[in-house]
Design an enzyme around this catalytic site. Sequence first.
Site, short mmCIF file in Angstrom:
data_model
loop_
_atom_site.label_atom_id
_atom_site.label_comp_id
_atom_site.label_asym_id
_atom_site.label_seq_id
_atom_site.Cartn_x
_atom_site.Cartn_y
_atom_site.Cartn_z
N ASP A 9 0.88 -1.16 0.00
CA ASP A 9 0.00 0.00 0.00
C ASP A 9 0.93 1.23 0.00
O ASP A 9 2.10 1.12 0.40
CB ASP A 9 -0.88 -0.04 1.26
CG ASP A 9 -1.68 1.22 1.44
OD1 ASP A 9 -2.31 1.66 0.47
OD2 ASP A 9 -1.65 1.79 2.56
N ASP A 11 -0.07 5.07 0.88
CA ASP A 11 -0.29 6.04 1.96
C ASP A 11 -0.30 5.33 3.32
O ASP A 11 -1.10 4.43 3.56
CB ASP A 11 -1.65 6.73 1.77
CG ASP A 11 -1.66 7.63 0.54
OD1 ASP A 11 -0.59 8.10 0.16
OD2 ASP A 11 -2.75 7.85 -0.03
N GLY A 46 -7.64 4.23 2.37
CA GLY A 46 -7.83 3.09 1.45
C GLY A 46 -9.08 3.21 0.59
O GLY A 46 -9.33 2.41 -0.29
N ARG A 49 -11.47 8.27 -4.00
CA ARG A 49 -11.78 9.71 -3.86
C ARG A 49 -13.29 9.96 -3.80
O ARG A 49 -13.77 10.67 -2.91
CB ARG A 49 -11.18 10.47 -5.05
CG ARG A 49 -11.13 11.97 -4.84
CD ARG A 49 -10.53 12.65 -6.06
NE ARG A 49 -9.25 12.06 -6.42
CZ ARG A 49 -8.67 12.17 -7.61
NH1 ARG A 49 -9.26 12.88 -8.56
NH2 ARG A 49 -7.51 11.60 -7.86
N SER A 117 -5.03 5.10 -4.77
CA SER A 117 -4.87 6.49 -5.22
C SER A 117 -4.60 6.61 -6.72
O SER A 117 -3.81 5.87 -7.28
CB SER A 117 -3.71 7.13 -4.45
OG SER A 117 -3.45 8.41 -4.98
N ASN A 119 -3.21 9.24 -7.69
CA ASN A 119 -2.01 10.07 -7.67
C ASN A 119 -0.76 9.27 -7.32
O ASN A 119 0.31 9.85 -7.08
CB ASN A 119 -2.17 11.20 -6.65
CG ASN A 119 -3.25 12.20 -7.06
OD1 ASN A 119 -3.16 12.80 -8.13
ND2 ASN A 119 -4.28 12.36 -6.24
N ASP A 171 -1.60 -0.58 6.11
CA ASP A 171 -1.81 0.11 7.39
C ASP A 171 -3.30 0.29 7.70
O ASP A 171 -3.63 0.78 8.77
CB ASP A 171 -1.14 1.50 7.39
CG ASP A 171 -1.88 2.48 6.50
OD1 ASP A 171 -2.14 2.12 5.33
OD2 ASP A 171 -2.21 3.58 6.96
C1 BG6 Z 1 -5.73 6.08 -0.78
C2 BG6 Z 1 -5.91 6.90 0.47
O1 BG6 Z 1 -4.41 5.70 -0.92
O2 BG6 Z 1 -6.11 6.82 -1.93
C3 BG6 Z 1 -7.33 7.43 0.53
O3 BG6 Z 1 -5.67 6.08 1.60
C4 BG6 Z 1 -7.65 8.21 -0.74
O4 BG6 Z 1 -7.47 8.26 1.66
C5 BG6 Z 1 -7.46 7.30 -1.93
O5 BG6 Z 1 -9.00 8.68 -0.71
C6 BG6 Z 1 -7.72 7.98 -3.25
O6 BG6 Z 1 -6.73 8.95 -3.48
P1 BG6 Z 1 -6.64 9.91 -4.73
O7 BG6 Z 1 -5.21 10.36 -4.71
O8 BG6 Z 1 -6.96 9.08 -5.95
O9 BG6 Z 1 -7.61 10.99 -4.53
MG MG Z 2 -2.76 3.14 3.62
#
Ligand code: BG6
Ligand code: MG
Length: 212
Positions: A9, A11, A46, A49, A117, A119, A171
């Site tokens: 993972d 974040d 996890g 968005r 994510s 990102n 986590d």
């Molecule tokens: C996860 C985070 O990695 O990504 C979440 O733990 C977040 O909190 C999710 O909402 C989506 O992220 P992003 O960067 O696509 O907005």
């Molecule tokens: Mg995480």
Amino acid sequence: MDIKGFIFDLDGVIVFTDKYHYKAWKTMADEMGIYFDEEINNRLRGVSRMESLEIILENYHGEPLSEEKKIELATKKNDIYRNLLETMTRADVSDEVRNTLDSLHQKGIKVALGSSSKNAKFILEKVELLDAFDAISDGNNITNSKPDPEVFVKAADFIHLKPSECAVVEDAFSGIDAAKSGNMYAVAIGDATNYDKADYKINRFSEILNIC
Ligand code: BG6
Ligand code: MG
């Protein structure tokens, strides 16, 4: 245990972007007059968005919002978040993490990312860690986010391994659930060490090397 691949993972395991997610969602929520605190932010770990937005909107009591408006809010949050991510550098990943990933490669173990994510790649580029991964499975290649196992099952596929040959490092409780329902070995770090469903718990990232 014959683990041939590790799926990480992002974040809360490799980097710590919780504070940026919080700041960005908080700005959006304040502008909309929606109550939002760190406890609610913890529920977003996890989670995708748009699902995160729905959780935040549980405290919205105004006129119903159109899908368009929801996308606008999520985009606004992401713009703020991306600006905060711009401040990240190589120093945001510890030497311990870098050295452990190197050691896994030296042992012939495959290393993949399994993050909800969209990102993820941008973050790995910012912290100069993209090369440490053999494959990236992230929010751009899934339709269901954790606790659905899709992101991890795809990661295993990308590194040409069966799920049963992979360990997931997580986590978040939702990530441990995803690993277990995907038939993978679930390694908990941070918050997830409080979760009984984890197969193995570590206090430090380098303890991963005790598993393989
Ligand atoms: C996860 C985070 O990695 O990504 C979440 O733990 C977040 O909190 C999710 O909402 C989506 O992220 P992003 O960067 O696509 O907005
Ligand atoms: Mg995480």
